[in-house]
Motif scaffolding. Structure first.
Motif: not given
Length: 733
Positions: A550-558, A661-663, A686-690
């Motif tokens: 699970i990643s915070p973002s779609r874009i970027g190296t990770v 978000h998709k998780s 809240n994103l980290l908590y989710t």
């Protein structure tokens, strides 16, 4: 650029494949005696038609060289041979090969002109009655109308699939409707970009300050705003954006705005002298939710019955001791018609929910269970040992006379249940919830379960938070972490995060691990090693079924896009034994883990002997087969095998790595999350908590502890503009 395209022209010799929904077509074009394979969104073309195409040749391993058409101009066939081929192909319903030959033998090159402008002359042919002439004329009118729309729009580089959508909406009057108001092309269900519709309007000499243009522009801006989660927009903000994008004055804006209000094309709601503007769908949805919740609350009066004895029986049967708030939740759910049950991980929501269901069933009530996604519904079934469905499946998707998807259950055909319990309410958007409420019988009890600390829904609205904060609905929040759950660092750290305390990243003997890495390459290498080797060896976890990145973002190296490409290469590498298809963003391969990224009510699936339609945003599946011959892909979504055509694959993404978000609504045995250089707009509590609460047995964070701490410190949720809280508060008196 169009100027770089090659130009070819010829007659359609053979239509190999045609998708009637979006116009994607594979055909053979006779270009001066040379047969050229052509692919592209060409619309409802038929054999014998003359096509003028612009595009480029591309080489494929399976089919060799094909011409991919980016622009298509269509002409009706002009000679008798092609006209007969055209009619024989079934272009006009009611005319087959035999009748086509008879008609062309009589009218020759004038055949199509006769059918369009003087169809009763067809009665000169033996066997064609006046009634048959009427039937052919009606079918021909549809055909020529679709052709005229397709041809007209093609000059603005608007693809045939949009013309087909407009035709399905407006039928034989499509051309007249578009010329009267080209901005109808921007409406939901047709979805042409505003700029393209604006180009059509300029060609038709519609003034730049026309109300039609300004109102359509407002709709387009509001729809884009809704895609960021908002159901409404401050009128001052709308004015600023519209004035800039449409190049209009404040006076012109308000003239059109007031006209839209009078015609119910826009609505507003006023809070403390601030005016919020709504698209009709969102206004009706929030108004109906507020009204219906008020009706449910008033219709089912609170019962004075003491449920302590029944709860004691549940404790005895299940050998459980409910704490005080759990008993309150059970009593409230059974005695009231409406309730929200909320609480974090380990606080006993499932135990409480099972007691509520048990008591309702002992009373003889029919209880339905539902959740917003397939994964959430499956998890609900596992935790309650009862059938749970997605809200979409519960409401049943059907089609109206125009082919648009609607729900079978509504006010006229309500669900036959006494109680409905919805889990993962934080994921439910306002429009879907409105549809659900419309399908409930007046006396049906509604229990909403969710964690308001989770991220809000992908769709517009902030439903659970608004309902709780309105004070209009009884809410029981479970806060006590049970002894067994206290042994889990996932649970204890989740509660620390939501309270603003830094999680313990030092323990190495629990289910929550942190690996410090400062280099992107090292982060990616560790993710791959954990997924492919270390976790399967240590815990016997399946890289495909049990482990989720699970990643915070779609874009970027990770980000998920890059991680998916790397993980696919490591976990499901190419092989001569695995069919694959190269798409725009990803190569799809048999065995790949994939996710549906938008609601599609039309995709057909099969489960054992059951047939159904609809695959929805967030559903995760596995590619079972790819057929380059039929251009289809079979994807298994938890036992439901769905058939996709290649042109639908942009709706599907690789899912070795997914965004937080998709998780939502999912739970995985093991979760791995990179935490390095998280984008500022995604770096919040809240994103980290989710993300943390998606892990069932094991959570691994990889990256920089300072990033984790910054996310915990930032409790500024991305605000959402809605008025539901105030609508509910207005009605609770």
């Amino acid at each position: 650029m169009a100027g770089e395209f090659l130009h070819i022209e010829g007659s359609v010799e053979n239509v190999v494949y045609k998708n009637s929904t979006n116009g994607y077509t594979v055909l053979d074009l006779d270009a001066g005696g040379e047969l050229i394979p052509v692919i592209g969104n060409l619309g409802d073309v038929e054999e014998g038609e003359i096509l003028i195409l612009e595009g480029n040749y591309e080489a494929t391993r399976k089919y060799g060289t094909q011409f991919r058409a980016e622009y298509c101009e269509r002409k009706l066939p002009e000679n008798a041979v092609n006209i007969e081929k055209y009619l024989a192909s079934g272009a006009i319903k009611g005319i087959g090969p035999g009748l086509a030959k008879k008609i062309v033998n009589i009218f020759g090159a004038e055949t199509l002109n006769v059918i369009e402008n003087n169809p009763y002359r067809l009665s000169e042919i033996k066997g064609i009655s006046r009634k048959k002439c009427d039937e052919i004329a009606e079918e021909a009118k549809k055909l020529f109308s679709l052709r005229s729309v397709t041809t007209f729009l093609s000059q603005f580089n608007i693809k045939p699939k949009y013309a087909m959508s407009a035709f399905r909406r407006y039928g034989g009057n499509s051309m007249e409707m578009i010329k009267l108001n080209p901005y109808i092309l921007c409406s939901e269900g047709i979805d042409v970009e505003f700029g393209r519709a604006d180009s059509v309007a300029m060609e038709l000499d519609i003034p730049r300050n026309s109300h039609k243009r300004i109102i359509a522009g407002m709709h387009y801006i509001l729809r884009a705003f809704s895609e960021r989660g908002h159901t409404c927009m401050l009128v001052e903000h709308l004015l600023k954006v519209a004035a800039d994008r449409l190049n209009i004055s404040e006076k012109e804006f308000y003239a059109a705005y007031n006209a839209a209000m009078e015609d119910n094309e826009l609505f507003c709601y006023i809070i403390d002298d601030k005016e919020y503007v709504y698209l009709p769908d969102f206004y009706y949805a929030e108004q109906f939710i507020a009204d219906r919740i008020n009706v449910i609350r008033d219709f089912i009066a609170p019962e004075d019955f003491n449920y302590d004895t029944l709860i004691d029986i549940e404790e005895s049967e299940k050998k459980i001791k409910y704490e005080e708030k759990q008993r309150l939740a059970i009593t409230t759910a059974v005695s009231r018609g409406l309730m929200v049950l909320t609480g974090g991980p380990g606080t006993g929501k499932t135990t409480t929910l099972n007691a509520i269901i048990s008591i309702f069933e002992k009373r003889g009530d029919k209880v339905y269970l539902a959740a917003p996604t397939g994964r959430a519904a499956k998890r609900m079934s596992e935790l309650t040992n009862r059938e749970a469905k997605t809200i979409h499946r519960l409401l049943e998707v059907v089609y109206d006379s125009t082919g648009r998807s609607i729900f079978a259950h509504n006010e006229k055909n309500p669900l036959e249940c006494d109680v409905i319990i919805i889990d993962e309410m934080s994921m439910v958007d306002c429009v879907l919830f409105e549809k659900l409420l419309r399908a409930l019988q007046l006396g049906c009890r509604l229990i909403m379960v969710g964690d308001f600390h989770q991220l809000p829904s992908v769709g517009a609205g902030n439903l659970l938070k608004d309902i709780i904060s309105s004070g209009a609905v009884p809410v029981v929040q479970l806060t006590e972490i049970f002894r067994q759950a206290q042994q889990s660092s996932i649970v204890t750290n989740a509660h620390k995060i939501v309270s603003g305390t830094y999680p313990d990243l030092t323990r190495k003997d629990s289910d929550f691990f942190f690996f410090k890495r400062n280099d992107f390459g090292n982060v990616v290498d560790l993710i791959v090693d954990l997924t492919k080797r270390r976790l399967p060896n240590a815990y016997k976890y399946s890289p495909m079924d049990d482990i989720q990145i699970i990643s915070p973002s779609r874009i970027g190296t990770v980000g998920t896009v890059e991680l998916n490409k790397i993980l696919q290469e490591k976990l499901n590498p190419p092989s001569k034994d695995k069919a694959e298809y190269r798409g725009y963003l990803y190569t799809y391969r048999v065995g790949d883990k994939v996710m549906q990224t938008r609601n599609n009510y039309d995709i057909v699936w099969k489960k054992d002997k059951e047939l159904g339609t609809g695959v929805f945003n967030g559903d995760i599946g596995k590619i079972e087969s790819i057929s380059t011959g039929s251009k289809t892909v079979q994807i298994n979504f938890d036992g439901r095998t769905a058939t996709y055509t290649f042109d639908l694959l942009p709706q599907v993404e690789l899912a070795y790595a997914i965004t937080v978000h998709k998780s939502q609504g999912c739970e995985f045995e093991a979760v791995i999350m990179p935490v390095m250089d998280v984008f500022k707009k995604l770096s919040y509590r809240n994103l980290l908590y989710t993300a943390v609460t998606r892990a069932k047995k094991l959570l691994i964070l990889i990256g920089d502890e300072q990033v984790v701490n910054k996310m915990v410190d930032n409790n500024k949720r991305a605000g959402r503009h809605t008025c539901l809280k105030y609508m509910l508060s207005d009605r609770k008196e």
